[in-house]
Design a protein around this motif. Structure first.
Motif, PDB file in Angstrom:
ATOM      1  N   ALA A 165      51.166   1.391 -12.947  1.00 51.88           N
ATOM      2  CA  ALA A 165      50.317   0.823 -11.914  1.00 51.88           C
ATOM      3  C   ALA A 165      49.527   2.016 -11.303  1.00 51.88           C
ATOM      4  O   ALA A 165      48.238   1.574 -11.182  1.00 51.88           O
ATOM      5  CB  ALA A 165      51.076   0.267 -10.720  1.00 51.88           C
ATOM      6  N   VAL A 166      49.895   3.016 -11.192  1.00 48.68           N
ATOM      7  CA  VAL A 166      49.386   4.092 -10.538  1.00 48.68           C
ATOM      8  C   VAL A 166      47.921   4.370 -11.570  1.00 48.68           C
ATOM      9  O   VAL A 166      46.943   4.791 -11.072  1.00 48.68           O
ATOM     10  CB  VAL A 166      49.946   5.361 -10.169  1.00 48.68           C
ATOM     11  N   THR A 167      48.527   4.585 -12.705  1.00 47.22           N
ATOM     12  CA  THR A 167      47.410   4.821 -13.872  1.00 47.22           C
ATOM     13  C   THR A 167      46.191   3.803 -13.692  1.00 47.22           C
ATOM     14  O   THR A 167      45.164   4.309 -13.853  1.00 47.22           O
ATOM     15  CB  THR A 167      48.112   5.140 -14.979  1.00 47.22           C
ATOM     16  N   LYS A 168      46.629   2.559 -13.696  1.00 46.22           N
ATOM     17  CA  LYS A 168      45.456   1.486 -13.411  1.00 46.22           C
ATOM     18  C   LYS A 168      44.604   1.699 -12.095  1.00 46.22           C
ATOM     19  O   LYS A 168      43.476   1.586 -12.489  1.00 46.22           O
ATOM     20  CB  LYS A 168      46.308   0.122 -13.778  1.00 46.22           C
ATOM     21  N   ILE A 169      45.366   2.126 -11.235  1.00 45.67           N
ATOM     22  CA  ILE A 169      44.715   2.282  -9.997  1.00 45.67           C
ATOM     23  C   ILE A 169      43.499   3.472 -10.218  1.00 45.67           C
ATOM     24  O   ILE A 169      42.254   3.569  -9.636  1.00 45.67           O
ATOM     25  CB  ILE A 169      45.564   2.448  -8.976  1.00 45.67           C
ATOM     26  N   ASN A 170      44.024   4.522 -10.732  1.00 42.42           N
ATOM     27  CA  ASN A 170      43.130   5.793 -10.989  1.00 42.42           C
ATOM     28  C   ASN A 170      42.057   5.155 -12.101  1.00 42.42           C
ATOM     29  O   ASN A 170      40.930   5.778 -11.865  1.00 42.42           O
ATOM     30  CB  ASN A 170      44.058   6.994 -11.570  1.00 42.42           C
ATOM     31  N   LYS A 171      42.201   4.475 -12.933  1.00 44.04           N
ATOM     32  CA  LYS A 171      41.191   3.979 -14.004  1.00 44.04           C
ATOM     33  C   LYS A 171      40.209   3.124 -13.220  1.00 44.04           C
ATOM     34  O   LYS A 171      38.987   3.163 -13.389  1.00 44.04           O
ATOM     35  CB  LYS A 171      41.702   3.209 -14.834  1.00 44.04           C
ATOM     36  N   LEU A 172      40.670   2.271 -12.187  1.00 38.37           N
ATOM     37  CA  LEU A 172      40.112   1.435 -11.373  1.00 38.37           C
ATOM     38  C   LEU A 172      38.856   2.295 -10.480  1.00 38.37           C
ATOM     39  O   LEU A 172      37.744   2.074 -10.242  1.00 38.37           O
ATOM     40  CB  LEU A 172      40.958   0.646 -10.477  1.00 38.37           C
ATOM     41  N   ASP A 173      39.741   3.496  -9.955  1.00 35.26           N
ATOM     42  CA  ASP A 173      38.868   4.311  -9.189  1.00 35.26           C
ATOM     43  C   ASP A 173      37.730   4.942  -9.990  1.00 35.26           C
ATOM     44  O   ASP A 173      36.559   5.006  -9.678  1.00 35.26           O
ATOM     45  CB  ASP A 173      39.521   5.417  -8.626  1.00 35.26           C
ATOM     46  N   ALA A 174      37.998   5.410 -11.224  1.00 39.42           N
ATOM     47  CA  ALA A 174      37.018   5.953 -12.037  1.00 39.42           C
ATOM     48  C   ALA A 174      35.947   4.717 -12.496  1.00 39.42           C
ATOM     49  O   ALA A 174      34.816   4.992 -12.417  1.00 39.42           O
ATOM     50  CB  ALA A 174      37.655   6.450 -13.512  1.00 39.42           C
ATOM     51  N   GLY A 175      36.548   3.434 -12.746  1.00 35.88           N
ATOM     52  CA  GLY A 175      35.410   2.551 -12.941  1.00 35.88           C
ATOM     53  C   GLY A 175      34.533   2.080 -11.682  1.00 35.88           C
ATOM     54  O   GLY A 175      33.402   1.952 -11.774  1.00 35.88           O
ATOM     55  N   ALA A 176      34.841   2.285 -10.586  1.00 39.39           N
ATOM     56  CA  ALA A 176      34.100   2.440  -9.391  1.00 39.39           C
ATOM     57  C   ALA A 176      33.035   3.243  -9.365  1.00 39.39           C
ATOM     58  O   ALA A 176      31.751   3.023  -8.950  1.00 39.39           O
ATOM     59  CB  ALA A 176      34.979   2.278  -7.988  1.00 39.39           C
ATOM     60  N   ALA A 177      33.313   4.609  -9.632  1.00 45.39           N
ATOM     61  CA  ALA A 177      32.270   5.602  -9.584  1.00 45.39           C
ATOM     62  C   ALA A 177      31.277   5.151 -10.752  1.00 45.39           C
ATOM     63  O   ALA A 177      29.972   5.473 -10.569  1.00 45.39           O
ATOM     64  CB  ALA A 177      33.161   6.933  -9.941  1.00 45.39           C
TER      65      ALA A 177
END
Length: 443
Positions: A138-150
């Motif tokens: 879940a943390v990995t997906k959240i970090n990917k989500l943050d990168a997607g927001a960028a």
């Protein structure tokens, strides 16, 4: 999210087995309760009927054997108790049956809730061994989500640039329509730019739409909390003193040893007059005046630390090291007080007291020395009590021994220097000058 995972992850990893066992226990308990509820619902009417039948039978027996005109039976009291007990049991059974009948729908709802509880508990038990792994995913997906927001932000920036290009193309198109003959080429170029900008706009919108995250209400609340309070301050103490007495001990112990040396040299001469008159070695005279006070200081140290430890409850991380270090402190203080008294005579006692005041105000024993005026900050590293206080804090409360070894070296230098100056003073007292033979003033 990363901060929350850092706190929850070790707990889940440590308690995965306990969580799984507890979930399986809840599931088994829910199944057992459902079975018991079904048994109760099925057997309550039969139990009420049997209880009523038993009560009627006992009542008939009692009438037949104990009521007139039949002569009384000696067993009548027991039969009466049995009849009353059977009547009470029948009433309870009928109440239970009525309760089950009245709340049959509620029991069905309860059975449904127990089914859901059992399923969810078994699901949790099955996933318990992988809870920490699921949290990491879940943390990995959240970090990917943050990168997607960028990346969405970068696409929006490119979108703004594409809109500017489209505006420029539209301006060129308007100008080309007004000047048809000469602006055909400009119109063509503007259309090409418009096509390029539209393509970039379409690609950016498509890419951005695919990367826009779809948060539910719970995720939005979490991210809002993280953005509102992204940093959490955590403080902890290193080698904390258990009470104020332990905290102030490194300050008052050297104070008592200095006062002890000062009082000792009020009673003992810093240099033996007979040895001076006999022309003994200057070093011998200095040591003869120093060693007795050192012996008194050692006895004072042992008595002081015994009272502090056994009477007042002072706990020391390194008790033997503390006592040994205080022996060196006693030797150093005795050498300094001896030299001041030997060199300056009666005025030396005033200098001993003044030096004590300077050390107390610059040692940093009560408050950090950085909070003191600049004058005492400048004196702090050059006075022996400053190093004694720092070393005793490590020896009593714990910590690295670097300041202790540094303090030992400083005290050894002060001791050797003070003894050398005392020997020099003894040598001068053995040399008679015209001023000593014929002083300018006589009383």
């Amino acid at each position: 999210m990363n901060a929350a995972a850092a706190q929850a992850g070790p707990f889940l990893e440590k308690n995965e087995k306990a969580i799984g066992d507890t979930a399986r226990f809840v599931a088994d308990s829910a199944r057992t309760l459902r079975e018991d509820l079904g048994t109760l619902e099925e057997e309550a009417p039969a139990a009420a009927k049997d209880a009523r039948a038993a009560s009627g039978t006992l009542d008939g027996v009692h009438r037949a054997r104990c009521e007139d005109p039949v002569p009384p039976d000696p067993a009548c009291p027991d039969l009466e108790k049995a009849r009353d007990a059977a009547a009470g049991a029948a009433a309870v059974a009928e109440d239970v049956d009525a309760l089950v009948t009245a709340h049959r729908e509620d029991l069905k709802q309860l059975d449904g809730h127990l089914v859901t509880l059992e399923e969810q508990a078994r699901t949790l038990a099955a996933r318990a061994p992988r809870l920490s792994e699921d949290l990491d995913d879940a943390v990995t997906k959240i970090n990917k989500l943050d990168a997607g927001a960028a990346k969405v932000a970068a696409g929006a920036k490119r979108l703004t640039k594409g809109l500017g290009t489209a505006e420029t193309g539209a301006t060129d198109l308007d100008k080309g329509v007004g000047e048809l003959e000469t602006g055909a080429g400009d119109l063509n170029g503007g259309l090409l730019k418009l096509v390029d900008g539209s393509g970039e706009l379409a690609g950016g919108l498509h890419e951005g739409a695919g990367k826009i995250p779809d948060y539910d209400e719970r995720d939005r609340e979490r991210r809002t909390g993280v953005m509102a309070d992204p940093v959490r301050l955590v403080s902890h103490d290193l080698h904390k003193a258990p009470d104020y007495g332990t905290g102030f001990a490194p300050y008052f112990i050297p104070l008592s040893l200095w006062v002890g040396a000062m009082v000792a040299y009020m009673l003992i001469a810093p240099m033996n007059r007979r040895a001076l008159a006999a022309g003994a070695s200057a070093w011998r005279i200095a040591l003869a005046g120093w060693l007795p006070v050192v012996a008194i200081g050692v006895a004072q140290t042992l008595a002081l630390m015994s009272v502090l430890h056994w009477a007042l409850g002072l706990q020391m991380a390194r008790a033997a090291g503390t006592v040994g270090f205080l022996f060196l402190v006693t030797a150093c203080f005795a050498a300094l007080v001896q030299w001041l008294n030997a060199r300056f005579g009666a005025a030396g006692r005033i200098l001993v007291l003044a030096l004590l005041m300077l050390q107390l105000t610059s040692a940093g024993g009560t408050y950090p020395v950085q909070t003191s005026p600049g004058f005492f900050n400048a004196l702090h590293p050059f006075l022996p009590m400053s190093h004694v206080v720092d070393a005793l804090r490590r020896l009593i409360s714990g910590g690295g021994l670097g300041p202790v070894w540094q303090a030992c070296a400083v005290l050894a230098l002060f001791t050797a220097g003070a003894l050398a100056l005392t020997a020099l003073s003894a040598r001068r007292r053995q040399v008679w000058t015209m001023d000593r033979l014929h002083p300018e003033l006589t009383l």
